[in-house]
Design a protein around this motif. Sequence first.
Motif, PDB file in Angstrom:
ATOM      1  N   LEU A   1     -47.043  -1.188 -17.923  1.00 19.39           N
ATOM      2  CA  LEU A   1     -46.758  -0.800 -16.777  1.00 19.39           C
ATOM      3  C   LEU A   1     -46.696  -1.453 -15.809  1.00 19.39           C
ATOM      4  O   LEU A   1     -45.968  -1.314 -15.167  1.00 19.39           O
ATOM      5  N   TRP A  34     -52.945  -2.464 -27.642  1.00 21.30           N
ATOM      6  CA  TRP A  34     -53.284  -2.614 -25.290  1.00 21.30           C
ATOM      7  C   TRP A  34     -52.530  -3.156 -24.463  1.00 21.30           C
ATOM      8  O   TRP A  34     -52.996  -2.792 -23.307  1.00 21.30           O
ATOM      9  N   LEU A  84     -46.489   5.140 -26.106  1.00 22.53           N
ATOM     10  CA  LEU A  84     -46.736   5.458 -27.238  1.00 22.53           C
ATOM     11  C   LEU A  84     -45.226   6.054 -28.236  1.00 22.53           C
ATOM     12  O   LEU A  84     -45.520   5.283 -29.497  1.00 22.53           O
ATOM     13  N   LEU A 115     -50.094   9.391 -15.425  1.00 22.69           N
ATOM     14  CA  LEU A 115     -50.418   8.295 -16.623  1.00 22.69           C
ATOM     15  C   LEU A 115     -50.425   8.862 -17.479  1.00 22.69           C
ATOM     16  O   LEU A 115     -50.429   8.079 -18.314  1.00 22.69           O
ATOM     17  N   ALA A 116     -50.776   9.817 -17.599  1.00 21.76           N
ATOM     18  CA  ALA A 116     -50.051  10.798 -19.312  1.00 21.76           C
ATOM     19  C   ALA A 116     -49.091  10.729 -19.421  1.00 21.76           C
ATOM     20  O   ALA A 116     -49.057  10.155 -20.924  1.00 21.76           O
ATOM     21  N   TYR A 140     -49.291  -2.521 -23.795  1.00 30.21           N
ATOM     22  CA  TYR A 140     -49.722  -1.348 -22.936  1.00 30.21           C
ATOM     23  C   TYR A 140     -49.719  -1.603 -21.753  1.00 30.21           C
ATOM     24  O   TYR A 140     -48.880  -1.081 -20.497  1.00 30.21           O
ATOM     25  N   SER A 164     -47.886   7.194 -20.661  1.00 31.35           N
ATOM     26  CA  SER A 164     -48.643   6.782 -21.786  1.00 31.35           C
ATOM     27  C   SER A 164     -47.662   7.427 -23.008  1.00 31.35           C
ATOM     28  O   SER A 164     -47.831   7.021 -23.409  1.00 31.35           O
TER      29      SER A 164
END
Length: 332
Positions: free
Chosen positions: A74, A67, A24, A16-17, A70, A20
């Motif tokens: 996903l 957001w 970004l 997940l990190a 994002y 992300s």
Amino acid sequence: MRFLGKKLMFYAVALLAALSLNFLIPRLAPGNPVDAVLARQSSMAPVSPEARHSLELLLGVNDRPLWQQYFAYLGQIFTGDLGRSVTFFPAPVGDIIGQALPWTLGLVGVATVVSFTLGISLGALAGWFRRGVVDSLVAGSTMLAAIPYFWLALAALYFLSAGLGWFPLGLGYDVEIEPGWSGEFVGNVVYHALLPALTIVVSSLAGWLLGMRNMMVSTLAEDYVVTAQAKGLSLRRVMVTYAARNAVLPSVSGVAVSLGFVVGGAIVTEAVFSYPGIGFTLLQAVRNSDYPLMQGIFLIITLAVLGANLLVDLLYAVIDPRVRTTAKAGAR
């Protein structure tokens, strides 16, 4: 079972990190993929606002809150939609990666396995028979590893291809041969891959050989090896079952991480030999500021490295009994 659950939870958080960061970084970078596509087609007539808006929708460029982008990102990832490539527009990123990945896995994957197998075998022999013939190879292999890799690849290309004509000058196969599963095409692909694979093996062999040799020397002083020798066990059994099995543990973790990075390709190798793999594709993406393609390649590399590390953790529990003991004690 609890040990496996903890490992899976850790790697899920790490994934997940990574996702992300992968989301970004391209959005924080300057520039716009729409402008990049239009710049590559500067000879065309000015684009209307409607056409530009359609291009923005195609490339996923919008003004929605970060957001919302994002969670949409996903959703696209889990459905396999990696966007459109700027360099190969309008081809989907997934198709470009799918075409380049088999070339890299075939070249770098096989070369890494050959280098690892040859390196730990010679390293085990060098550590067991110290000051022997095999041990004398350590200095020569270390000298080769000290040579800058791009210079080694260029020298091999100049002398063995351009000079002696033993190997082709580059590419993955001769363009006049039709791609397919015919014997002629497969043989030509192997022929083109021999020299790049040879340079990878030569440059990486020393690391495996030296690491295994030093671990073997250290392991020979352990009590369990001395006890096995005192019992009168055969030389081969003591060397392989007792000494080499424990000495290879650090190398196992190293090769798993290396195999994880295999999907990223050997960028220098593929650039020097114009080999159509992931590394060469990534280089083209960087040159053309193709953020969707870079993002897709980084994602594939991340998944491969995390998967390789998880495999190492599970493999350690099989190879090293101490890990199983620790896991069982933690479960209690």
